[in-house]
Design a protein around this motif. Structure first.
Motif, short mmCIF file in Angstrom:
data_model
loop_
_atom_site.label_atom_id
_atom_site.label_comp_id
_atom_site.label_asym_id
_atom_site.label_seq_id
_atom_site.Cartn_x
_atom_site.Cartn_y
_atom_site.Cartn_z
N THR A 418 128.37 53.59 37.18
CA THR A 418 127.36 53.80 36.15
C THR A 418 125.97 53.42 36.66
O THR A 418 124.99 54.15 36.44
N LEU A 419 125.86 52.29 37.34
CA LEU A 419 124.58 51.87 37.90
C LEU A 419 124.08 52.88 38.94
O LEU A 419 122.90 53.25 38.96
N ALA A 420 124.98 53.31 39.81
CA ALA A 420 124.58 54.25 40.87
C ALA A 420 124.09 55.57 40.29
O ALA A 420 123.10 56.14 40.78
N ASN A 421 124.76 56.06 39.26
CA ASN A 421 124.40 57.35 38.68
C ASN A 421 123.27 57.25 37.65
O ASN A 421 122.80 58.27 37.15
N GLY A 422 122.79 56.05 37.38
CA GLY A 422 121.77 55.86 36.36
C GLY A 422 120.37 56.13 36.87
O GLY A 422 119.48 55.27 36.81
N THR A 423 120.16 57.33 37.36
CA THR A 423 118.88 57.75 37.92
C THR A 423 118.75 59.25 37.73
O THR A 423 119.77 59.96 37.71
N PRO A 424 117.53 59.77 37.61
CA PRO A 424 117.36 61.23 37.51
C PRO A 424 117.59 61.96 38.82
O PRO A 424 117.63 63.18 38.85
#
Length: 496
Positions: A418-424
């Motif tokens: 979730t942290l890794a994918n939490g970016t545009p």
């Protein structure tokens, strides 16, 4: 034989800088008569005057490319002819590799040992790769009804516009130019105003290699004039770009406002690096993490600047990582002993430094956090490791494009993903684990164009490079890049 600081300084002193564009195979002056003062960021000294081209110059370059393409001397030549010319261009680049390396190092501040050992030879090898690849492509004859035959071929698009970023001036230009011209297109390149000289030399060598004049044109100047003119030009059939997300979005608008030209956009990233407690070699992971976040001064679109570490090994990893960062101490780019060089300009260093100061205020600086003055220049920043900042802090969310990384603990696999994918962005990601099952499971869930397992930022000539989400679309490298610059044609023949 390795070269010393004195050797590189002597070679740099003999280097000639010419900031004029190359149109139709020859150097010309910008029609405006205006120039842009170009300084060496590592010293602050003026090295050349880059000609500030505008609409008229772009029109001339596109006309030269259109005429060269339409003549068929290149576009309709056999692939064997194009192959031999590309192999000769590769040989000429290798012959003058030190010159290319110095141009990029002096222009944008990167260590010359890296541009000499990696960037210039790698660019030569890529022209060789595409020269060989085009002879191994296959056309198709699909099944049709009796009495008919259909041929499906890939055809060149025509005139390709290329807009290049300044962090790898020669290499990124090559990633676009090599497949575009190998496929039979003609190209107009807008190099970065911060680092134009290596691409200009490349255009001169292309003519020496026997590539027809007008197939490779280079128009210097600002993106607001040259880049915009290329993107809006009705006779540019496709545009390839590496740069910021903001500019990529503008280029999409320009394509729609003009001739609906095709686009391939590599628009940056904010890549993650996940360190799981079952990693086989935590020290190696930390050393690779330092490479992934600080190499090339952190001026890498796929830099792994967001590092997430399982809590059980967080403190141990942080100690190794801080120690590894010391190997990237900034210094004179011409000194082979320097860990990294200068940032591309003092103005860019000011922006990066403001981020460091914000992180110092809002979190903890565990390594680095200084801005040394070297050779009278303030464009140098020590690799900086940040912890304890909020999730919405700019070190987590913004592509800083400097030697700044943030380290954050996690408690579960789901949280890490979730942290890794939490970016545009969705350009690249890395993960470290000793579990084959976890490597597959996590890599499938990471939204990134390239996922590196037990290494960082892996790429090669045979694998495509590009991203998802706001990192853009289209792919560089590999035979898949040829798809950016060609399209399918069906020729149906009826016999009865």
């Amino acid at each position: 034989m390795s070269r010393s600081l004195n050797d590189w300084q002597a070679a740099a002193a003999a280097l000639k800088f010419d900031g004029r564009p190359v149109i139709g195979g020859v150097r010309v002056d910008a029609r405006s008569g205006e120039t842009i003062e170009k300084t060496n960021p590592a010293t602050g000294k003026v090295i050349s005057q880059i000609h500030a081209c505008g609409q008229e110059d772009v029109d001339l370059a596109v006309a030269a490319a259109s005429a060269a393409y339409a003549s068929g001397e290149w576009s309709r030549a056999g692939v064997g002819f194009r192959r031999e010319r590309l192999l000769e261009l590769a040989r000429l680049i290798e012959e003058r590799a030190d010159e290319f390396a110095l141009y990029d190092s002096i222009d944008m501040g990167k260590p010359v040992r890296e541009s000499a050992a990696i960037d210039a030879p790698g660019s030569a090898a890529l022209y060789r790769f595409y020269g060989e690849a085009i002879e191994k492509q296959e056309d198709l004859i699909p099944v049709t009804a009796p009495g008919s035959t259909a041929l499906v071929t890939r055809e060149a698009l025509g005139v390709i516009g290329v807009i290049v970023a300044w962090n790898y001036p020669l290499e990124i230009a090559t990633w676009k130019i090599a497949p575009a011209i190998a496929a039979g297109n003609a190209v107009v390149v807008k190099p970065p105003v911060e680092a134009s000289h290596s691409t200009l030399l490349l255009a001169e060598l292309a003519v020496q290699a026997g590539i027809p004049a007008g197939i490779l044109n280079v128009v210097t100047g600002r993106g607001s004039s040259v880049g915009k003119a290329l993107a809006l030009h009705e006779d540019v059939d496709m545009l390839a770009f590496t740069g910021s997300t903001e500019v990529a979005k503008q280029l999409q608008q320009y394509a729609g406002q003009s001739n609906m030209k095709r686009l391939a956009l590599e628009a940056g990233g904010k890549s993650s690096n996940l360190i799981f407690a079952d990693c086989d070699d935590l020290k190696l992971a930390a050393e690779k993490a330092a490479f992934g976040s600080f190499y090339n001064q952190g001026e890498v679109c796929s830099a792994n600047s967001r590092i997430f570490v399982e809590r059980a090994v967080y403190e141990e990893f942080l100690g190794y990582y801080a120690e590894a960062a010391k190997s990237y101490a900034p210094g004179d780019p011409l000194d082979p002993a320097s860990g990294i060089g200068s940032l591309v300009s003092e103005a860019h260093a000011d922006t990066v430094w403001a981020t460091v100061e914000n992180a110092r205020r809002d979190g903890t600086i565990v390594a680095g956090g200084t801005r040394p003055e070297i050779n009278g220049s303030r464009a140098f920043i020590e690799p900086t490791i940040v912890t304890n900042v909020p999730a919405d802090h700019e070190v987590h969310t913004r592509e800083i494009f400097g030697p700044v990384a943030v380290v954050t603990p996690f408690d579960s696999e789901d949280e890490a993903i979730t942290l890794a994918n939490g970016t545009p962005f969705g350009l690249a990601a890395s993960l470290w684990t000793g579990s084959f099952a976890r490597a597959h499971r996590v890599s499938q869930r990471l939204v990134a164009g390239t996922v590196s397992v037990n290494t960082v930022d892996a790429l090669g000539f045979t694998t495509p490079f590009g991203g998802f989400k706001q990192s853009g679309f289209g792919r560089d490298l590999s035979v898949y890049a040829l798809e950016n610059y060609t399209d399918y044609k069906t020729t149906w023949m009826q016999w009865g």
